[in-house]
Motif scaffolding. Structure first.
Motif, PDB file in Angstrom:
ATOM      1  N   PHE A 159      16.082  -7.549  -8.363  1.00  0.00           N
ATOM      2  CA  PHE A 159      16.526  -6.830  -7.171  1.00  0.00           C
ATOM      3  C   PHE A 159      16.638  -7.819  -6.016  1.00  0.00           C
ATOM      4  O   PHE A 159      15.702  -8.554  -5.726  1.00  0.00           O
ATOM      5  N   LEU A 160      17.802  -7.817  -5.357  1.00  0.00           N
ATOM      6  CA  LEU A 160      18.061  -8.703  -4.231  1.00  0.00           C
ATOM      7  C   LEU A 160      17.682  -8.020  -2.924  1.00  0.00           C
ATOM      8  O   LEU A 160      17.962  -6.838  -2.736  1.00  0.00           O
ATOM      9  N   PHE A 161      17.084  -8.770  -2.015  1.00  0.00           N
ATOM     10  CA  PHE A 161      16.685  -8.214  -0.733  1.00  0.00           C
ATOM     11  C   PHE A 161      16.438  -9.362   0.244  1.00  0.00           C
ATOM     12  O   PHE A 161      16.525 -10.533  -0.121  1.00  0.00           O
ATOM     13  N   VAL A 162      16.159  -9.011   1.492  1.00  0.00           N
ATOM     14  CA  VAL A 162      15.763  -9.992   2.501  1.00  0.00           C
ATOM     15  C   VAL A 162      14.303  -9.720   2.847  1.00  0.00           C
ATOM     16  O   VAL A 162      13.952  -8.605   3.249  1.00  0.00           O
ATOM     17  N   ASP A 163      13.455 -10.719   2.640  1.00  0.00           N
ATOM     18  CA  ASP A 163      12.021 -10.559   2.873  1.00  0.00           C
ATOM     19  C   ASP A 163      11.762 -10.326   4.356  1.00  0.00           C
ATOM     20  O   ASP A 163      12.085 -11.177   5.201  1.00  0.00           O
ATOM     21  N   VAL A 164      11.167  -9.177   4.684  1.00  0.00           N
ATOM     22  CA  VAL A 164      10.941  -8.834   6.085  1.00  0.00           C
ATOM     23  C   VAL A 164       9.913  -9.762   6.727  1.00  0.00           C
ATOM     24  O   VAL A 164       9.877  -9.918   7.945  1.00  0.00           O
ATOM     25  N   ARG A 165       9.072 -10.396   5.901  1.00  0.00           N
ATOM     26  CA  ARG A 165       8.042 -11.272   6.448  1.00  0.00           C
ATOM     27  C   ARG A 165       8.591 -12.657   6.797  1.00  0.00           C
ATOM     28  O   ARG A 165       8.079 -13.332   7.682  1.00  0.00           O
ATOM     29  N   THR A 166       9.630 -13.098   6.087  1.00  0.00           N
ATOM     30  CA  THR A 166      10.140 -14.457   6.288  1.00  0.00           C
ATOM     31  C   THR A 166      11.604 -14.508   6.688  1.00  0.00           C
ATOM     32  O   THR A 166      12.103 -15.564   7.076  1.00  0.00           O
ATOM     33  N   ASP A 167      12.338 -13.375   6.559  1.00  0.00           N
ATOM     34  CA  ASP A 167      13.784 -13.330   6.814  1.00  0.00           C
ATOM     35  C   ASP A 167      14.558 -14.199   5.839  1.00  0.00           C
ATOM     36  O   ASP A 167      15.692 -14.577   6.115  1.00  0.00           O
ATOM     37  N   HIS A 168      13.976 -14.517   4.665  1.00  0.00           N
ATOM     38  CA  HIS A 168      14.662 -15.324   3.663  1.00  0.00           C
ATOM     39  C   HIS A 168      15.313 -14.423   2.615  1.00  0.00           C
ATOM     40  O   HIS A 168      14.683 -13.454   2.148  1.00  0.00           O
ATOM     41  N   PRO A 169      16.554 -14.704   2.234  1.00  0.00           N
ATOM     42  CA  PRO A 169      17.141 -13.993   1.090  1.00  0.00           C
ATOM     43  C   PRO A 169      16.292 -14.238  -0.151  1.00  0.00           C
ATOM     44  O   PRO A 169      15.945 -15.385  -0.454  1.00  0.00           O
ATOM     45  N   SER A 170      15.933 -13.182  -0.851  1.00  0.00           N
ATOM     46  CA  SER A 170      15.000 -13.301  -1.969  1.00  0.00           C
ATOM     47  C   SER A 170      15.426 -12.381  -3.103  1.00  0.00           C
ATOM     48  O   SER A 170      16.246 -11.487  -2.931  1.00  0.00           O
ATOM     49  N   VAL A 171      14.827 -12.618  -4.270  1.00  0.00           N
ATOM     50  CA  VAL A 171      15.056 -11.767  -5.430  1.00  0.00           C
ATOM     51  C   VAL A 171      13.735 -11.620  -6.179  1.00  0.00           C
ATOM     52  O   VAL A 171      13.020 -12.599  -6.394  1.00  0.00           O
ATOM     53  N   VAL A 172      13.386 -10.384  -6.522  1.00  0.00           N
ATOM     54  CA  VAL A 172      12.248 -10.144  -7.401  1.00  0.00           C
ATOM     55  C   VAL A 172      12.787  -9.902  -8.799  1.00  0.00           C
ATOM     56  O   VAL A 172      13.875  -9.348  -8.971  1.00  0.00           O
ATOM     57  N   TYR A 173      12.032 -10.338  -9.805  1.00  0.00           N
ATOM     58  CA  TYR A 173      12.496 -10.166 -11.173  1.00  0.00           C
ATOM     59  C   TYR A 173      11.307  -9.864 -12.070  1.00  0.00           C
ATOM     60  O   TYR A 173      10.166 -10.201 -11.768  1.00  0.00           O
ATOM     61  N   ARG A 174      11.592  -9.202 -13.165  1.00  0.00           N
ATOM     62  CA  ARG A 174      10.566  -8.791 -14.106  1.00  0.00           C
ATOM     63  C   ARG A 174      10.270  -9.912 -15.097  1.00  0.00           C
ATOM     64  O   ARG A 174      11.171 -10.502 -15.669  1.00  0.00           O
ATOM     65  N   ARG A 175       8.990 -10.176 -15.307  1.00  0.00           N
ATOM     66  CA  ARG A 175       8.558 -11.136 -16.312  1.00  0.00           C
ATOM     67  C   ARG A 175       7.931 -10.360 -17.461  1.00  0.00           C
ATOM     68  O   ARG A 175       8.192  -9.173 -17.633  1.00  0.00           O
ATOM     69  N   LYS A 176       7.076 -11.006 -18.236  1.00  0.00           N
ATOM     70  CA  LYS A 176       6.461 -10.333 -19.373  1.00  0.00           C
ATOM     71  C   LYS A 176       5.388  -9.366 -18.883  1.00  0.00           C
ATOM     72  O   LYS A 176       4.678  -9.648 -17.930  1.00  0.00           O
ATOM     73  N   GLY A 177       5.276  -8.227 -19.593  1.00  0.00           N
ATOM     74  CA  GLY A 177       4.268  -7.247 -19.237  1.00  0.00           C
ATOM     75  C   GLY A 177       4.528  -6.663 -17.867  1.00  0.00           C
ATOM     76  O   GLY A 177       5.624  -6.261 -17.526  1.00  0.00           O
ATOM     77  N   TRP A 178       3.467  -6.648 -17.049  1.00  0.00           N
ATOM     78  CA  TRP A 178       3.576  -6.122 -15.697  1.00  0.00           C
ATOM     79  C   TRP A 178       3.663  -7.230 -14.666  1.00  0.00           C
ATOM     80  O   TRP A 178       3.391  -7.013 -13.490  1.00  0.00           O
ATOM     81  N   ASP A 179       4.031  -8.427 -15.097  1.00  0.00           N
ATOM     82  CA  ASP A 179       4.147  -9.547 -14.173  1.00  0.00           C
ATOM     83  C   ASP A 179       5.529  -9.568 -13.532  1.00  0.00           C
ATOM     84  O   ASP A 179       6.534  -9.238 -14.178  1.00  0.00           O
ATOM     85  N   TYR A 180       5.580 -10.004 -12.283  1.00  0.00           N
ATOM     86  CA  TYR A 180       6.832 -10.115 -11.557  1.00  0.00           C
ATOM     87  C   TYR A 180       6.907 -11.488 -10.905  1.00  0.00           C
ATOM     88  O   TYR A 180       5.897 -12.141 -10.669  1.00  0.00           O
ATOM     89  N   GLY A 181       8.113 -11.918 -10.636  1.00  0.00           N
ATOM     90  CA  GLY A 181       8.334 -13.178  -9.955  1.00  0.00           C
ATOM     91  C   GLY A 181       9.210 -12.979  -8.740  1.00  0.00           C
ATOM     92  O   GLY A 181       9.937 -11.986  -8.623  1.00  0.00           O
ATOM     93  N   VAL A 182       9.129 -13.917  -7.809  1.00  0.00           N
ATOM     94  CA  VAL A 182       9.932 -13.862  -6.587  1.00  0.00           C
ATOM     95  C   VAL A 182      10.581 -15.220  -6.371  1.00  0.00           C
ATOM     96  O   VAL A 182       9.910 -16.254  -6.460  1.00  0.00           O
ATOM     97  N   ILE A 183      11.876 -15.229  -6.125  1.00  0.00           N
ATOM     98  CA  ILE A 183      12.613 -16.443  -5.777  1.00  0.00           C
ATOM     99  C   ILE A 183      13.200 -16.231  -4.386  1.00  0.00           C
ATOM    100  O   ILE A 183      13.829 -15.208  -4.126  1.00  0.00           O
ATOM    101  N   ALA A 184      12.961 -17.198  -3.496  1.00  0.00           N
ATOM    102  CA  ALA A 184      13.441 -17.086  -2.125  1.00  0.00           C
ATOM    103  C   ALA A 184      14.241 -18.321  -1.751  1.00  0.00           C
ATOM    104  O   ALA A 184      13.973 -19.426  -2.230  1.00  0.00           O
ATOM    105  N   LEU A 185      15.249 -18.127  -0.895  1.00  0.00           N
ATOM    106  CA  LEU A 185      16.061 -19.221  -0.371  1.00  0.00           C
ATOM    107  C   LEU A 185      15.600 -19.546   1.037  1.00  0.00           C
ATOM    108  O   LEU A 185      15.530 -18.665   1.889  1.00  0.00           O
TER     109      LEU A 185
END
Length: 218
Positions: free
Chosen positions: A180-206
């Protein structure tokens, strides 16, 4: 709907269980196909003098995407109300979207009453045009020099939405996507959250930087 309530660093009283059973009626009304609601209450104590707080996490499991909501307050009953409000709003929006999709289906569809092809900007050819093409009166273009490429790139544009990482994860699970693409309200950086294995998630920010032209000018 089965309900599971657990506490981390805090005991779960009979009164809290009773309040949960009363409050989740709103969720059951919006998610009739839900099978289980997991309620997790976490008590946090801070060393810097910050007032301890209670975090209530709701996880709704059923036929479809997992729906989550979370809220924090000094009182676990208030946190429960806030979390239920968030989940109810998510479920309400999803329900309205499904109803709107049934009443206004996207894409091409055949209208039985009128016999017309709706939802697509294409006009059927008239009988005269079809006859002209069939008899050769109208030449048909056959572009044999077109370059074929197995790679097809489709682009979509959406309005930017500012939200927290937790809200982005909730939205991703609600729509059933792997990212899911969004803009992080805490940093104002374009970011994406993604699903990993199990209930783990990752975040990539520009990290935003000055464009090359501005960097050279400085």
């Amino acid at each position: 709907m089965e309900t599971s309530i657990v506490g981390v660093g805090v005991g779960i009283t009979d009164r809290f269980r009773t309040v949960v059973e009363e409050k989740i009626a709103r969720i059951q009304a919006l998610a009739a196909r839900a099978q289980r609601l997991d309620v997790k209450v976490t008590h946090r104590v801070y060393r810097n003098g910050h007032v301890p707080d209670e975090t209530v996490e709701l996880t709704l499991v059923g036929k479809g995407p997992v729906v989550r909501a979370e809220a924090t307050d000094g009182d676990k009953f208030v946190a429960l109300d806030l979390a239920i409000d968030k989940m109810s709003e998510q479920l309400r929006r999803a329900k309205e979207k499904r109803v709107d999709g049934r009443h206004h289906p996207r894409g091409a569809h055949f209208e039985k009453g009128s016999g017309a092809l709706e939802g697509i900007d294409v006009q059927p050819a008239s009988v005269d045009v079809l006859h002209a093409v069939a008899t050769g009166s109208v030449p048909v273009q056959n572009d044999e020099e077109e370059v074929y490429s197995p790679v097809v790139i489709r682009t979509k544009s959406f309005d930017a939405e500012w939200m927290t990482v937790e809200e982005a994860v909730d939205r991703m699970e609600l729509v059933g996507h792997d990212f899911f693409l969004f803009v992080d309200v805490r940093t104002d950086h374009p970011s994406v959250v993604y699903r990993r294995k199990g209930w783990d998630y990752g975040v990539i920010a520009l990290e935003t930087q000055a464009p090359p032209s501005e960097a050279l000018a400085s």
